[in-house]
Design a protein around this motif. Sequence first.
Motif, PDB file in Angstrom:
ATOM      1  N   GLU A  34       0.820  -1.218   0.000  1.00 38.64           N
ATOM      2  CA  GLU A  34       0.000   0.000   0.000  1.00 38.64           C
ATOM      3  C   GLU A  34       0.852   1.266   0.000  1.00 38.64           C
ATOM      4  O   GLU A  34       0.393   2.332  -0.381  1.00 38.64           O
ATOM      5  CB  GLU A  34      -0.908   0.015   1.231  1.00 38.64           C
ATOM      6  N   LYS A  35       2.093   1.157   0.458  1.00 38.04           N
ATOM      7  CA  LYS A  35       2.933   2.345   0.641  1.00 38.04           C
ATOM      8  C   LYS A  35       3.749   2.706  -0.598  1.00 38.04           C
ATOM      9  O   LYS A  35       4.097   3.854  -0.814  1.00 38.04           O
ATOM     10  CB  LYS A  35       3.926   2.130   1.796  1.00 38.04           C
ATOM     11  N   TYR A  36       4.117   1.664  -1.401  1.00 37.37           N
ATOM     12  CA  TYR A  36       5.047   1.925  -2.502  1.00 37.37           C
ATOM     13  C   TYR A  36       4.946   0.797  -3.522  1.00 37.37           C
ATOM     14  O   TYR A  36       4.655  -0.341  -3.166  1.00 37.37           O
ATOM     15  CB  TYR A  36       6.476   1.986  -1.935  1.00 37.37           C
ATOM     16  N   GLU A  37       5.207   1.137  -4.776  1.00 39.74           N
ATOM     17  CA  GLU A  37       5.133   0.120  -5.828  1.00 39.74           C
ATOM     18  C   GLU A  37       6.495  -0.547  -6.018  1.00 39.74           C
ATOM     19  O   GLU A  37       7.321  -0.102  -6.815  1.00 39.74           O
ATOM     20  CB  GLU A  37       4.691   0.776  -7.139  1.00 39.74           C
ATOM     21  N   PHE A  38       6.730  -1.586  -5.235  1.00 41.39           N
ATOM     22  CA  PHE A  38       8.003  -2.310  -5.321  1.00 41.39           C
ATOM     23  C   PHE A  38       8.000  -3.220  -6.541  1.00 41.39           C
ATOM     24  O   PHE A  38       6.985  -3.835  -6.862  1.00 41.39           O
ATOM     25  CB  PHE A  38       8.223  -3.151  -4.056  1.00 41.39           C
ATOM     26  N   LYS A  39       9.160  -3.321  -7.202  1.00 39.78           N
ATOM     27  CA  LYS A  39       9.269  -4.201  -8.373  1.00 39.78           C
ATOM     28  C   LYS A  39       9.168  -5.668  -7.941  1.00 39.78           C
ATOM     29  O   LYS A  39       8.603  -6.493  -8.635  1.00 39.78           O
ATOM     30  CB  LYS A  39      10.603  -3.972  -9.100  1.00 39.78           C
ATOM     31  N   GLU A  40       9.767  -5.978  -6.786  1.00 39.06           N
ATOM     32  CA  GLU A  40       9.721  -7.342  -6.242  1.00 39.06           C
ATOM     33  C   GLU A  40       9.672  -7.248  -4.726  1.00 39.06           C
ATOM     34  O   GLU A  40      10.226  -6.311  -4.140  1.00 39.06           O
ATOM     35  CB  GLU A  40      10.978  -8.153  -6.622  1.00 39.06           C
ATOM     36  N   ILE A  41       9.034  -8.253  -4.106  1.00 41.22           N
ATOM     37  CA  ILE A  41       9.058  -8.346  -2.643  1.00 41.22           C
ATOM     38  C   ILE A  41       9.595  -9.730  -2.299  1.00 41.22           C
ATOM     39  O   ILE A  41       9.010 -10.745  -2.692  1.00 41.22           O
ATOM     40  CB  ILE A  41       7.648  -8.124  -2.035  1.00 41.22           C
ATOM     41  N   VAL A  42      10.747  -9.759  -1.618  1.00 40.98           N
ATOM     42  CA  VAL A  42      11.397 -11.043  -1.333  1.00 40.98           C
ATOM     43  C   VAL A  42      11.657 -11.192   0.170  1.00 40.98           C
ATOM     44  O   VAL A  42      12.426 -10.423   0.743  1.00 40.98           O
ATOM     45  CB  VAL A  42      12.738 -11.189  -2.107  1.00 40.98           C
ATOM     46  N   PRO A  43      11.015 -12.175   0.823  1.00 39.75           N
ATOM     47  CA  PRO A  43      11.290 -12.446   2.240  1.00 39.75           C
ATOM     48  C   PRO A  43      12.546 -13.312   2.353  1.00 39.75           C
ATOM     49  O   PRO A  43      12.702 -14.281   1.611  1.00 39.75           O
ATOM     50  CB  PRO A  43      10.058 -13.224   2.717  1.00 39.75           C
ATOM     51  N   ILE A  44      13.453 -12.957   3.265  1.00 40.16           N
ATOM     52  CA  ILE A  44      14.680 -13.741   3.440  1.00 40.16           C
ATOM     53  C   ILE A  44      15.080 -13.834   4.924  1.00 40.16           C
ATOM     54  O   ILE A  44      14.539 -13.102   5.755  1.00 40.16           O
ATOM     55  CB  ILE A  44      15.900 -13.123   2.680  1.00 40.16           C
ATOM     56  N   SER A  45      16.032 -14.713   5.198  1.00 39.06           N
ATOM     57  CA  SER A  45      16.747 -14.658   6.470  1.00 39.06           C
ATOM     58  C   SER A  45      18.225 -14.608   6.112  1.00 39.06           C
ATOM     59  O   SER A  45      18.790 -15.603   5.657  1.00 39.06           O
ATOM     60  CB  SER A  45      16.469 -15.880   7.340  1.00 39.06           C
ATOM     61  N   ALA A  46      18.835 -13.423   6.272  1.00 38.25           N
ATOM     62  CA  ALA A  46      20.251 -13.268   5.930  1.00 38.25           C
ATOM     63  C   ALA A  46      21.111 -14.133   6.843  1.00 38.25           C
ATOM     64  O   ALA A  46      22.124 -14.688   6.425  1.00 38.25           O
ATOM     65  CB  ALA A  46      20.659 -11.801   6.048  1.00 38.25           C
ATOM     66  N   LEU A  47      20.681 -14.280   8.090  1.00 40.49           N
ATOM     67  CA  LEU A  47      21.446 -15.052   9.062  1.00 40.49           C
ATOM     68  C   LEU A  47      21.422 -16.543   8.736  1.00 40.49           C
ATOM     69  O   LEU A  47      22.449 -17.211   8.726  1.00 40.49           O
ATOM     70  CB  LEU A  47      20.883 -14.803  10.469  1.00 40.49           C
ATOM     71  N   GLU A  48      20.237 -17.063   8.440  1.00 36.36           N
ATOM     72  CA  GLU A  48      20.075 -18.497   8.158  1.00 36.36           C
ATOM     73  C   GLU A  48      20.328 -18.834   6.680  1.00 36.36           C
ATOM     74  O   GLU A  48      20.551 -19.974   6.321  1.00 36.36           O
ATOM     75  CB  GLU A  48      18.641 -18.949   8.519  1.00 36.36           C
ATOM     76  N   GLY A  49      20.219 -17.823   5.824  1.00 42.45           N
ATOM     77  CA  GLY A  49      20.433 -18.054   4.389  1.00 42.45           C
ATOM     78  C   GLY A  49      19.158 -18.362   3.606  1.00 42.45           C
ATOM     79  O   GLY A  49      19.201 -18.544   2.387  1.00 42.45           O
TER      80      GLY A  49
END
Length: 305
Positions: free
Chosen positions: A146-161
Amino acid sequence: MNNTNNQGYKSGFISIIGRPNAGKSTFLNRVIGQKIAIMSDKPQTTRNKVQGVLTEQDSQLIFIDTPGIHKPKHKLGDFMMKVAQNTLKEVDLVLFMVNAEEGFGPGEEFIIEKLQSVRTPVFLIINKIDLIHPDKLLTIIEGYKEKYEFKEIVPISALEGNNVERLLETIKDYLPEGPQYYPADQVTDHPERFIVSELIREKALHLTREEIPHSLAVLIEKMERKKENNTVHVMATIIVERDSQKGIIIGKQGSMLKEIGKRARLDIENLLGTKVFLELWVKVQKDWRNRATHLRDYGFRDDEY
């Protein structure tokens, strides 16, 4: 091997932005596979642009870990803000990293406001998904959509990989065809002296925790390799703003300074691949963050941006 002439070779510059504690440095260190960015849960840990270079058979991704975007409180803050904003205009892709555990607040609002004038494609990276219930993720995604038109939305865990490989593949889709800018074995464009100073600063911040705010800089006075026994001698000064901070850094009978040195030395030896002799000093430089000459002395150079 230089892939410059390979057809279809992708390369580009990717800026990582986000509030302090979003996990930007953890992500960068995971992707590059070695420690080049300092990690701390305190705001404003990253002060200069740290470029991490990931070279693969078909691509070269150059990451820039910008200082956390926030409302500046002093000259150092102004400098960091300028660096961060200028970076957004120079890159091929922007990764806006948020901490899944923390809700949408004024900090995120401030960054999205800054992104409105950016023409570069922006990905939303929701980091630290290992710390939340999966059901919560959908709500976070909907809120940001709702706030911004992101090209992609990717959930990650940088710590776990988790999902990091998928993110790297998606990034490549958005990069232009281009040359290999850096040699394949180069992981950062920073000189070794800079990384050594950052490793010392990380240890000092980590060990003193809440007692020392970000009024701490590290100046490498001397760094030389002794050929006869193949050791590197490093002389560094930790700069603080007050006498009381100097006392904390030195510790009882020098115990804190000794511990900072011991931990930093291990990381520096790992970086340089050789034995290191590290000598640390502590110096008080009152109000250095508001003095342009001191900022220049400690490596924060306005004229580069």
